[in-house]
Design an enzyme around this catalytic site. Structure first.
Site, PDB file in Angstrom:
ATOM      1  N   GLY A   1       0.816  -1.207   0.000  1.00 39.64           N
ATOM      2  CA  GLY A   1       0.000   0.000   0.000  1.00 39.64           C
ATOM      3  C   GLY A   1       0.852   1.261   0.000  1.00 39.64           C
ATOM      4  O   GLY A   1       0.549   2.234  -0.686  1.00 39.64           O
TER       5      GLY A   1
ATOM      6  N   ARG B   1       7.272   1.984   1.437  1.00 37.09           N
ATOM      7  CA  ARG B   1       7.544   0.544   1.542  1.00 37.09           C
ATOM      8  C   ARG B   1       7.987   0.005   0.173  1.00 37.09           C
ATOM      9  O   ARG B   1       8.887  -0.835   0.087  1.00 37.09           O
ATOM     10  CB  ARG B   1       6.284  -0.174   2.014  1.00 37.09           C
TER      11      ARG B   1
ATOM     12  N   ARG C   1       2.365  11.762  -7.878  1.00 36.09           N
ATOM     13  CA  ARG C   1       1.809  11.881  -6.517  1.00 36.09           C
ATOM     14  C   ARG C   1       2.656  11.163  -5.467  1.00 36.09           C
ATOM     15  O   ARG C   1       2.128  10.666  -4.458  1.00 36.09           O
ATOM     16  CB  ARG C   1       0.401  11.285  -6.444  1.00 36.09           C
TER      17      ARG C   1
ATOM     18  N   ARG D   1      -0.435  -8.500  -4.258  1.00 37.98           N
ATOM     19  CA  ARG D   1      -0.527  -7.505  -3.170  1.00 37.98           C
ATOM     20  C   ARG D   1       0.173  -8.060  -1.938  1.00 37.98           C
ATOM     21  O   ARG D   1      -0.026  -9.234  -1.573  1.00 37.98           O
ATOM     22  CB  ARG D   1      -1.989  -7.185  -2.852  1.00 37.98           C
TER      23      ARG D   1
ATOM     24  N   SER E   1      -0.980  -5.749   5.009  1.00 38.45           N
ATOM     25  CA  SER E   1      -1.297  -6.155   6.376  1.00 38.45           C
ATOM     26  C   SER E   1      -2.811  -6.288   6.501  1.00 38.45           C
ATOM     27  O   SER E   1      -3.567  -5.837   5.632  1.00 38.45           O
ATOM     28  CB  SER E   1      -0.763  -5.130   7.374  1.00 38.45           C
TER      29      SER E   1
ATOM     30  N   ASP F   1      -2.931  -6.579  13.490  1.00 40.38           N
ATOM     31  CA  ASP F   1      -3.707  -6.227  14.686  1.00 40.38           C
ATOM     32  C   ASP F   1      -4.871  -7.194  14.868  1.00 40.38           C
ATOM     33  O   ASP F   1      -5.339  -7.799  13.905  1.00 40.38           O
ATOM     34  CB  ASP F   1      -4.208  -4.785  14.624  1.00 40.38           C
TER      35      ASP F   1
ATOM     36  N   ARG G   1       6.692  -6.160  13.380  1.00 40.95           N
ATOM     37  CA  ARG G   1       6.240  -5.829  12.020  1.00 40.95           C
ATOM     38  C   ARG G   1       7.365  -6.083  11.017  1.00 40.95           C
ATOM     39  O   ARG G   1       7.134  -6.592   9.930  1.00 40.95           O
ATOM     40  CB  ARG G   1       5.791  -4.372  11.934  1.00 40.95           C
TER      41      ARG G   1
HETATM   42  N1  ADE Z   1      -5.135  -3.466   7.741  1.00 44.27           N
HETATM   43  C1  ADE Z   1      -4.478  -3.764   8.871  1.00 44.27           C
HETATM   44  N2  ADE Z   1      -5.297  -3.747   9.919  1.00 44.27           N
HETATM   45  C2  ADE Z   1      -6.526  -3.414   9.444  1.00 44.27           C
HETATM   46  C3  ADE Z   1      -7.784  -3.234  10.035  1.00 44.27           C
HETATM   47  N3  ADE Z   1      -7.938  -3.367  11.341  1.00 44.27           N
HETATM   48  N4  ADE Z   1      -8.822  -2.896   9.242  1.00 44.27           N
HETATM   49  C4  ADE Z   1      -8.630  -2.739   7.926  1.00 44.27           C
HETATM   50  N5  ADE Z   1      -7.479  -2.897   7.302  1.00 44.27           N
HETATM   51  C5  ADE Z   1      -6.418  -3.235   8.059  1.00 44.27           C
END
Ligand code: ADE
Length: 235
Positions: free
Chosen positions: A21, A25, A44, A88, A91, A205, A218
């Site tokens: 994304g 990175r 951009r 892709r 995370s 997460d 990470r």
């Molecule tokens: N990418 C990483 N954590 C996320 C989350 N909690 N919601 C949406 N995209 C995410």
């Protein structure tokens, strides 16, 4: 020819593009893992690079956040630059604490609350799925490297903030165990324009508990994912 969002020359991208994304990175991946990487686009500040990995030509370019952004970049890469494979690398958040932080997740399918695929598909429900060959290559590569992966259905959410609390229960019940924000769009773009796409994610997460990976964790899980994605990309 340049597009509205990519100012690379014709032929500047390899057949396969790894897509995180975050533009920084993408830069870091190019500098760390590719040989002879050259920046080929910077509109951009969404950077794209082409170099080689283990002797094979490979590109990396960011897709930004969310389905609209990812759809723009993947469409232009496929339609205007002849890109054939998109992987892709990102995370995701886990919907239940049964999924652990830093796990690798390969997205076989992508459900969504976005309307984009209904717009494409006469208002019906399109099954946004990974390309089977690419998916299998990612799974096989992870196995060769002795890495555990979960393969399943992800939820590509339009809202990062404001997912309805009961939605987590619905997702969990339907075996959709992680949330991210792009793959339902990317899979449909690939189908629409005749390319292949798959996504590999690390769990950053746990949504119901708010637990999140540390900066160091990470890095480790990112490296694990990159090793799989890079080796799969050149097969
Ligand atoms: N990418 C990483 N954590 C996320 C989350 N909690 N919601 C949406 N995209 C995410």
């Amino acid at each position: 020819m340049a597009t509205p969002h990519i100012n690379a020359k014709d032929g500047a991208f390899a057949e396969t593009v790894l897509m995180p994304g975050d533009p920084l990175r993408a830069q870091m991946i190019a500098e760390t893992f590719l040989e002879g990487a050259e920046q080929v686009t910077n509109v951009r500040n969404v950077f794209g690079y082409t170099g080689t990995y283990k002797g094979k030509r490979l590109s990396v370019m960011a897709h930004g956040m969310g389905i609209p952004s990812a759809s723009i970049y993947t469409t232009e890469l496929i339609k205007d630059y002849g890109v054939k494979n998109i992987i892709r690398i990102g995370s995701c958040g886990a919907v239940t604490p049964n999924i652990k932080l830093r796990e690798l997740f390969i997205a076989m399918g992508a459900s969504t609350d976005s309307k984009v695929n209904r717009m494409r598909f006469n208002d019906h429900d399109y099954a946004a799925i990974a390309d089977y060959t690419l998916l299998r290559t990612l799974v096989d590569t992870a196995a060769e490297q002795g890495k555990k992966v979960t393969v399943g259905n992800v939820f590509s959410a339009d809202l990062f903030y404001g997912v309805q609390p009961n939605m987590l229960d619905v997702l969990s019940k339907m075996q959709v165990n992680v949330i991210e924000m792009e793959l339902a769009g990317i899979y449909a773009v690939a189908a629409q324009y005749g390319a292949r796409a798959a996504g590999i994610l690390t769990v950053s997460d746990i949504i119901p508990t708010g637990e999140a990976t540390s900066a160091e964790e990470r890095q480790t899980s990112f490296r694990d994912m990159m090793e799989v994605a890079l080796d799969a990309a050149i097969k």
